[in-house]
Design a protein around this motif. Sequence first.
Motif, PDB file in Angstrom:
ATOM      1  N   LEU A  32       0.833  -1.204   0.000  1.00  0.00           N
ATOM      2  CA  LEU A  32       0.000   0.000   0.000  1.00  0.00           C
ATOM      3  C   LEU A  32       0.869   1.256   0.000  1.00  0.00           C
ATOM      4  O   LEU A  32       0.575   2.237  -0.698  1.00  0.00           O
ATOM      5  N   GLU A  33       1.939   1.234   0.767  1.00  0.00           N
ATOM      6  CA  GLU A  33       2.858   2.374   0.790  1.00  0.00           C
ATOM      7  C   GLU A  33       3.510   2.578  -0.571  1.00  0.00           C
ATOM      8  O   GLU A  33       3.683   3.721  -1.026  1.00  0.00           O
ATOM      9  N   LYS A  34       3.848   1.479  -1.236  1.00  0.00           N
ATOM     10  CA  LYS A  34       4.477   1.598  -2.557  1.00  0.00           C
ATOM     11  C   LYS A  34       3.515   2.167  -3.590  1.00  0.00           C
ATOM     12  O   LYS A  34       3.924   2.896  -4.502  1.00  0.00           O
ATOM     13  N   ILE A  35       2.234   1.830  -3.461  1.00  0.00           N
ATOM     14  CA  ILE A  35       1.230   2.430  -4.353  1.00  0.00           C
ATOM     15  C   ILE A  35       1.199   3.944  -4.128  1.00  0.00           C
ATOM     16  O   ILE A  35       1.224   4.727  -5.083  1.00  0.00           O
ATOM     17  N   ALA A  36       1.159   4.355  -2.865  1.00  0.00           N
ATOM     18  CA  ALA A  36       1.109   5.784  -2.536  1.00  0.00           C
ATOM     19  C   ALA A  36       2.373   6.510  -2.990  1.00  0.00           C
ATOM     20  O   ALA A  36       2.329   7.695  -3.332  1.00  0.00           O
ATOM     21  N   GLU A  37       3.497   5.796  -3.007  1.00  0.00           N
ATOM     22  CA  GLU A  37       4.791   6.408  -3.338  1.00  0.00           C
ATOM     23  C   GLU A  37       5.216   6.143  -4.773  1.00  0.00           C
ATOM     24  O   GLU A  37       6.407   6.190  -5.102  1.00  0.00           O
TER      25      GLU A  37
END
Length: 221
Positions: free
Chosen positions: A144-149
């Motif tokens: 999820l963090e990688k999607i946001a970043e």
Amino acid sequence: MSEIIYGQYNATEFPLKHFCYREIPEHIGNQLFDLNRNRLAYFRGGLSYIFLTGNEEYQLKDFDMFSLAKNRNAIFDSLNDADVIFVNRNTFGETVVTAFWRVSTEFYKLDILLTKELLPLTEVDFKGRSILTVSVQYIWKNRLEKIAEKKIRNHDDKKTLNHYKVAFDLTDYIIRDKIDVSKRDIENIKTRRSEIESTLKLLIASEQLQEFMSRLDEVLV
């Protein structure tokens, strides 16, 4: 002993092979399992997803592990048949040991992130092997963090869609198996929710997005 180079590698010189679990060469797989069995490195990334969900058809482009920084020399000794090993840094300045094995005109790649502390771990049984891997909650949060970043990490659409598929599956996994997610992780993802939604809005149909965000909110309540 493999050649060890301190510095960044040129990715164009190491075209990566894409593969699924059953296509991993035995000698490479054995080295990964030996690292894990000897507590020198622990699985993360795509392999963790496979070990936790049993989805052996999931497509990989590399192997991801992590280790305590103090194990670096022991890792070098264990990867004795790699064609070359680089000690380099990732986008966030963290030290990574990267090993390459040539197979014909392509390469298998292993990235071992060196950390000061252990990441959250869980033990799973996979095909009769006892494996230590990062937890479901960790991969869920990480994807999820990688999607946001996406922009910060300079990820292309294909890579982000892959992260979405993993996050979708693990969100269902967490709901179905009633897995506890820490308040800290929930609060972290809550702060990234709008970034996740705005990124995915450009990549998937609105119906898919609505379904995913609805499922995600079930975990975030």
